[in-house]
Design an enzyme around this catalytic site. Sequence first.
Site, PDB file in Angstrom:
ATOM      1  N   TYR A 117      39.599  37.202  41.924  1.00  0.00           N
ATOM      2  CA  TYR A 117      39.910  38.635  41.906  1.00  0.00           C
ATOM      3  C   TYR A 117      39.866  39.274  43.294  1.00  0.00           C
ATOM      4  O   TYR A 117      38.870  39.143  44.017  1.00  0.00           O
ATOM      5  CB  TYR A 117      38.963  39.360  40.931  1.00  0.00           C
ATOM      6  CG  TYR A 117      39.027  38.737  39.550  1.00  0.00           C
ATOM      7  CD1 TYR A 117      40.202  38.821  38.800  1.00  0.00           C
ATOM      8  CD2 TYR A 117      37.958  38.000  39.034  1.00  0.00           C
ATOM      9  CE1 TYR A 117      40.300  38.191  37.558  1.00  0.00           C
ATOM     10  CE2 TYR A 117      38.044  37.379  37.788  1.00  0.00           C
ATOM     11  CZ  TYR A 117      39.222  37.478  37.059  1.00  0.00           C
ATOM     12  OH  TYR A 117      39.331  36.850  35.856  1.00  0.00           O
ATOM     13  N   ASP A 118      40.950  39.992  43.610  1.00  0.00           N
ATOM     14  CA  ASP A 118      41.069  40.662  44.911  1.00  0.00           C
ATOM     15  C   ASP A 118      40.660  42.130  44.838  1.00  0.00           C
ATOM     16  O   ASP A 118      40.252  42.718  45.837  1.00  0.00           O
ATOM     17  CB  ASP A 118      42.525  40.644  45.393  1.00  0.00           C
ATOM     18  CG  ASP A 118      43.043  39.225  45.519  1.00  0.00           C
ATOM     19  OD1 ASP A 118      42.230  38.348  45.894  1.00  0.00           O
ATOM     20  OD2 ASP A 118      44.231  39.006  45.220  1.00  0.00           O
ATOM     21  N   THR A 119      40.857  42.730  43.644  1.00  0.00           N
ATOM     22  CA  THR A 119      40.522  44.142  43.492  1.00  0.00           C
ATOM     23  C   THR A 119      39.383  44.257  42.495  1.00  0.00           C
ATOM     24  O   THR A 119      39.443  43.701  41.392  1.00  0.00           O
ATOM     25  CB  THR A 119      41.748  44.957  43.006  1.00  0.00           C
ATOM     26  OG1 THR A 119      42.800  44.796  43.964  1.00  0.00           O
ATOM     27  CG2 THR A 119      41.405  46.428  42.859  1.00  0.00           C
TER      28      THR A 119
END
Lengths: 307, 307
Positions: free
Chosen positions: B18-20
């Site tokens: 997950y980036d956000t």
Amino acid sequence: MSTRLSSPQDYAGLLDKYDTWMFDCDGVLWHGDRIIDGVVEVLEMLRSYNKKVIFVTNNATKSRKSYKGKFDHLGVQAHVSHRPKDEIYGSAYAAAVYLSSVIKLPKGKKVYVIGMSGLEEELHEEGIAHIGGSDPTDCTLAPFSLAGFILDPDVAAVVCGLDTQLNYTKYSKAFQYLTRNPDCLFIATNEDSTYPSADGLLPGAGSVSAPLRFALGKDPICTGKPSSTMLDCIKAKIDYDPERTIMVGDRLNTDILFGKNGGLATLLVLTGITAESDITGSNSSPIIPDFVTNSLGDLRTIRKSEK
Amino acid sequence: MSTRLSSPQDYAGLLDKYDTWMFDCDGVLWHGDRIIDGVVEVLEMLRSYNKKVIFVTNNATKSRKSYKGKFDHLGVQAHVSHRPKDEIYGSAYAAAVYLSSVIKLPKGKKVYVIGMSGLEEELHEEGIAHIGGSDPTDCTLAPFSLAGFILDPDVAAVVCGLDTQLNYTKYSKAFQYLTRNPDCLFIATNEDSTYPSADGLLPGAGSVSAPLRFALGKDPICTGKPSSTMLDCIKAKIDYDPERTIMVGDRLNTDILFGKNGGLATLLVLTGITAESDITGSNSSPIIPDFVTNSLGDLRTIRKSEK
């Protein structure tokens, strides 16, 4: 299927069958400040036949005494505060009678009110102690803080009616009474979503109790039409035989449903909110009155033919 | 079935996927005025890995600017009002963004507000003209009469948030706008039934909009969690890939449902309203988070093991 009444014989038949006649007011007896043609004569005729006459209204802002002013103004005879002759039953009075005579609130207990002086007056007359309501301490827009709030341990019910001085302090206090004491009763005078003011619709008593309903996730006990609790309250005050009682109204989902919920016969008049098309055709309401007539004034033909 | 996270490898796996990272605040970052152990380090660690960090709150009484004061006070870094770096999304801001950027309210149109200065501030920052709200004319317990009321023809929406100065005048005006103009939008910042004040629960924004909901017989468009309208509003302001986004929260029916409604991964922390027993056993909720961990602070182990 409703029976459509039109001949003097039809009306005379009703007179034979029913001893107690219950009436909604607005749309049946009058429109705002204008009496509906023939109504005064019909009520006099019913009284001359010794019929019991009862007026049943959801108006919770006025006490019966102040509501009687409207009857007097329009020339409609009605007795109040001369028990057992009380003839006007408002939803505020019903809430007070529910507490005094149906559940019999113990002495020393009191109610927290969201509502106006008419509701407070009825509670007072039934001997129910109350706080909140029109008390200037609670009629405020000042910030409310739980830190400074002392719960009155004698509050056993919250009663909510139409209140044009509603505010966050009243809702917050009522919410504390209802959540900190799980036995505290949640009572609403009526569930009308709107209120017909002289200049148009405004939010009604049902909308005023909606924040508590939403915050609690539960519905109040309702003492107004169409709830049969209203009939329980009338029953606590006067004697009548449901099988020989007829409810006359202009609204299917309050008046006619109220009669049906209470096992009464029902007569719909078309002088108010319900039109002919609402009861005929494919989209008609599932609430079907026993009888339908154009206007309460139509019953005048009995007098003319009988006398 | 949720995946229970406990080892440094478990947490490192999330970091890869997950980036956000979207976070609820109360119960996740802090309890009232007390920061939860390890939270500041975990947020710093996420930033050090170039993760996008977003705070999503239903608080509608404060603007992001004033809500940032809480972040500052507790030592939690958060950017606001430096677009495109906005990191705090409140339901009041979401309502304003919904009007400005999702439905694109035409110039010249305005909204009638039931709500407080935080909501007004967000509307103002998004260039949305507004009336009502904290205007002293509408903050009154004086009787309201339709006879003296002039409808503003430019009002195209009613926006309702938590308002401790709610009153019958505001409800009556809002009701006129919503009924006399069938195209007028009915928007609520959020549907929370209660509001956790420092000293206990009080009626929440959902309870404040309840009278209009009841009077109109319809539900508002809701811009707070769990509605995916909140995500539409975030989307209107920042870029993120839902498939590489995770929502971290402590409430199943707001935070976790919000993530699920928006197609995000979800991580439940047990530092807030939800207990272990709510997600296990026969009476567990039908809302099942993808991942569960005791506390957001647990993710500190990544830093320790990786560095």
